[in-house]
Design an enzyme around this catalytic site. Sequence first.
Site, PDB file in Angstrom:
ATOM      1  N   HIS A  44     -52.742  52.970 -35.228  1.00  0.00           N
ATOM      2  CA  HIS A  44     -53.081  53.673 -36.477  1.00  0.00           C
ATOM      3  C   HIS A  44     -54.522  54.220 -36.420  1.00  0.00           C
ATOM      4  O   HIS A  44     -55.169  54.387 -37.457  1.00  0.00           O
ATOM      5  CB  HIS A  44     -52.957  52.742 -37.701  1.00  0.00           C
ATOM      6  CG  HIS A  44     -51.590  52.167 -37.880  1.00  0.00           C
ATOM      7  ND1 HIS A  44     -50.610  52.786 -38.611  1.00  0.00           N
ATOM      8  CD2 HIS A  44     -51.039  51.011 -37.402  1.00  0.00           C
ATOM      9  CE1 HIS A  44     -49.506  52.044 -38.600  1.00  0.00           C
ATOM     10  NE2 HIS A  44     -49.739  50.973 -37.862  1.00  0.00           N
ATOM     11  N   SER A  57     -68.680  75.804 -23.174  1.00  0.00           N
ATOM     12  CA  SER A  57     -69.102  76.596 -24.330  1.00  0.00           C
ATOM     13  C   SER A  57     -69.953  77.773 -23.883  1.00  0.00           C
ATOM     14  O   SER A  57     -70.716  77.683 -22.927  1.00  0.00           O
ATOM     15  CB  SER A  57     -69.905  75.724 -25.301  1.00  0.00           C
ATOM     16  OG  SER A  57     -70.457  76.499 -26.338  1.00  0.00           O
ATOM     17  N   LYS A 117     -72.189  71.696 -22.319  1.00  0.00           N
ATOM     18  CA  LYS A 117     -70.971  71.154 -22.918  1.00  0.00           C
ATOM     19  C   LYS A 117     -69.815  71.260 -21.925  1.00  0.00           C
ATOM     20  O   LYS A 117     -69.626  72.279 -21.270  1.00  0.00           O
ATOM     21  CB  LYS A 117     -70.625  71.911 -24.193  1.00  0.00           C
ATOM     22  CG  LYS A 117     -69.589  71.208 -25.067  1.00  0.00           C
ATOM     23  CD  LYS A 117     -69.441  71.958 -26.402  1.00  0.00           C
ATOM     24  CE  LYS A 117     -68.668  71.144 -27.422  1.00  0.00           C
ATOM     25  NZ  LYS A 117     -67.303  70.847 -26.975  1.00  0.00           N
ATOM     26  N   GLU A 160     -56.006  70.274 -22.856  1.00  0.00           N
ATOM     27  CA  GLU A 160     -55.698  71.318 -23.835  1.00  0.00           C
ATOM     28  C   GLU A 160     -54.581  72.233 -23.334  1.00  0.00           C
ATOM     29  O   GLU A 160     -53.702  72.641 -24.103  1.00  0.00           O
ATOM     30  CB  GLU A 160     -56.960  72.110 -24.147  1.00  0.00           C
ATOM     31  CG  GLU A 160     -57.998  71.299 -24.932  1.00  0.00           C
ATOM     32  CD  GLU A 160     -59.360  71.970 -24.985  1.00  0.00           C
ATOM     33  OE1 GLU A 160     -59.490  73.104 -24.476  1.00  0.00           O
ATOM     34  OE2 GLU A 160     -60.304  71.355 -25.518  1.00  0.00           O
TER      35      GLU A 160
END
Length: 463
Positions: free
Chosen positions: A186, A316, A322, A329
Amino acid sequence: MEFRLEHDTLGEVKVPVDRLWGAQTQRSKDNFKIGWENMPLEIIQAFAVLKRSAAIANQKLKTLNSDKAKAIVQATDEVLAGKWNEEFPLVVWQTGSGTQSNMNMNEVIANRANQLLKEIGNDAHVHPNDDVNKAQSSNDTFPTALHIAAVRAIEDDLFRALDELKETLDKKVQEFSDIVKIGRTHLQDAVPLTVGQEISGWAFMLKESKELIESTLGHLKSLAIGGTAVGTGLNAPEQFGELAAEEISKITGKAFYASENKFHALTSHDAVVAAHGALKALAADLMKIANDVRWLASGPRCGLGELEIPANEPGSSIMPGKVNPTQAEAVTMVAVQVMGNDAAIGFAASQGNFELNVFKPVIGYNFLQSAKLLSDAMHSFNVHCATGIKVNQEKVDYFLHHSLMLVTALNPKIGYEKAAKISKLAHQEGISLKESAIKLGILSSEEFDAYVKPEQMANPYQH
């Protein structure tokens, strides 16, 4: 551009002089300028396998003379070698039976066979309908080609990529088998397990997915060939379907067989629906694996950061340094596409009317896209991400020893309610579980250390 005149039953058609296709292909090319999705090459190759097999079957049945059969076989071998890929320009969005793609193949093979016959001084003439399409209809050839292409895509490509990824995950299971971490349910802290145990769940997903897909292949290997127009087999010798399926099996090395009920084979695509459903299940598992990886590797300083994944490219255009979980993805985007394809396939398969389903090209296109995307995504994820997964021991240890859910180990010793009091006080006052247990007078320091051992919690049956 120079043209030659070709004719069909509707009349004459101008065809570029340097092309092997004929009138019906040209009509389809002119009449269906829809989208950019061409008929998949896998379907083209499967059609070539089918036409080669049909020629041999017809020769064995003595309904096609050997000169024509040999020329057809040679022409299809050239198609299978990729020599004439540019001769198959038709789009997916055409007639729902795939008739125009069937005729595209018939015309290319017939014209090339005639060239081959002419080269050896043989004046025999191969006709696209009467010879290449002998004992066949688009209604049974397209679903046959679809099944051939689907089985090859799964067995030759998808399973290879799946097995490679599973092998990598199996190695990670062993590599990280002794690293105890905190579990999460959860999105909240849970009891400990090892990193290896967590990854073993991912590996087993792939095992289960493969078995589910395998369970559908027997139905996909059932072929419509021999059913001709409506399933009766009109204009085909009784043994044609079985002989053609035998030849298809020889060429592909896969055990295809002619369907025992051709009426079903022409109008229903339940085998494709079931097989793609299993591909969707694989996509769902890959979505979960990729999401776990990118969550566990989030950070590097403000996320979970328990895993480290390869830095493949800058993440980025504005934030220097980054790095993003790009392979994960890509996998999740593929999973979404496959789930969308499944909806399209299911709806298309439900639309068969009377003796024929006329959504065959879109079913084939979506199925093969899913198989290709899943194969490529698993291979890419394996090579560029999974093989390079590492554990950040410092982060793992920090979360493990600061988790309140270690208190679960106390349940058998002091009961659920007392354990809950320890956990709540520790959380309220920002102290450790051990400090809370001592403060409440429930356990001594020695008792706490004897009862709360994360490594035993992760492997309760080994202690």
